[in-house]
Design an enzyme around this catalytic site. Sequence first.
Site, PDB file in Angstrom:
ATOM      1  N   THR A 141       0.933  -1.247  -0.029  1.00 25.58           N
ATOM      2  CA  THR A 141       0.084   0.001  -0.018  1.00 25.58           C
ATOM      3  C   THR A 141       0.858   1.218   0.088  1.00 25.58           C
ATOM      4  O   THR A 141       1.745   1.393   0.696  1.00 25.58           O
ATOM      5  CB  THR A 141      -1.044   0.211   1.385  1.00 25.58           C
ATOM      6  N   ASP A 186       0.171   4.174   1.076  1.00 24.33           N
ATOM      7  CA  ASP A 186      -0.296   4.951   2.167  1.00 24.33           C
ATOM      8  C   ASP A 186       0.167   4.317   3.427  1.00 24.33           C
ATOM      9  O   ASP A 186      -0.095   5.041   4.519  1.00 24.33           O
ATOM     10  CB  ASP A 186      -1.612   5.347   2.148  1.00 24.33           C
ATOM     11  N   MET A 246      -2.731  10.440  -2.919  1.00 23.72           N
ATOM     12  CA  MET A 246      -3.451   9.344  -2.636  1.00 23.72           C
ATOM     13  C   MET A 246      -3.194   8.729  -0.968  1.00 23.72           C
ATOM     14  O   MET A 246      -2.228   9.247  -0.329  1.00 23.72           O
ATOM     15  CB  MET A 246      -2.780   8.080  -3.092  1.00 23.72           C
TER      16      MET A 246
END
Length: 403
Positions: free
Chosen positions: A150, A152, A195
Amino acid sequence: MTVRRVALLTAGGFAPCLSSAVGGLIERYTEIAPEVEIIAYQYGYHGLLTGTKIEITPEARKQAGILHRFGGSPIGNSRVKLTNAADCVKRGLVKEGENPLTVAAEQLKSDGIDVLHTIGGDDTNTTAADLAAYLAENDYGLTVVGLPKTIDNDVIPIRQSLGAWTAAEEAAQFAFNVIGEHRSGPRMLIVHEVMGRHCGWLTAAAAAEYRTHLNTLEWAPALGLTKERWDVDAVFIPELKVDIEAEAQRLKAVMDEKGNVNIFLSEGAGMHEIVEQIESEGGTVERDPFGHVKLDTINPGQWFAKQFAEKLGAEKVMVQKSGYYSRAAAANAEDLRLIKSMTDLAVECALRGESGVIGHDEEQNDVLRAIEFPRIAGGKPFDVNQEWFDELLGGIGQSKVTA
């Protein structure tokens, strides 16, 4: 446990680690268990349901090292949730009345798969856990070893997700070119949308990386080239409360002084307020197969720009998203080192039949291990009390009020 055949798949959105992780797994099997056959399902669970796969041939094994130099995924991604039968039927992946878990399980059995390596986020890996549990209930032993992806950095309880460091570095580079537009007109407002649905780590890390880069540059203030005009003025993330009025007052003073304002915005900041506003006005908010709001359809950056533009007296507004620029980049040196350590352990766990998601376990002294699937979850919030983040906010004059 005897491992004869393994399968790889990448799923979810892209991150700067997928290509390298695929290459790393192939290289490690070739090094320590060359007799093990490897296949890859194309486009993640989409390929598993449709039986679309490629064999990793001897020639492919020789080329595996090339994958470390590229981003994206050579075997393809998709967003498919095996427990969402209606969506799978709608997309033509299974027939009406079929259970996607059954279809996937039968494909794995037909292909003789002993180990499934999933490279993805929490949705990808928990879907794999659902599949493994289903197979166990039907007397088929399958080892599932996942790798966390991911940008993030929001997988519980994993300290650092693959690709996040690179994404932050790439977002900072993207911002540097975009913020170069700040003198394209007087009173310029630039919003860099990053994001991050629930977690602001990427936005914060990108802003910190960006400011570190600014400190390495030589400036020419006598010619109007000042560090202040290129600097970050605000960082808005889901974990912090955004007081529009107070921030507008602070940022208007910045605009009046230097003639431009630069904001780093996590796309998840203010998401609930935006969705509430759209639905209260009778609009419909689109969601993906996992029930997540499709953030690109609600345009958080535009929403925030609209809130601030008039209050700051902006004459020109620019909103730019770095997500697609960042997420398909090739892994940087820091991520390559992390990928190597995780893929090596993933193969070792697979060969001894130990399932889980590989990561530094924050609840067990950050030890790198196969973390049990029931403990894996998404949406881990960014810890806003870290010293480096306090220094970031202090450096730009922004107060910190947790959401």
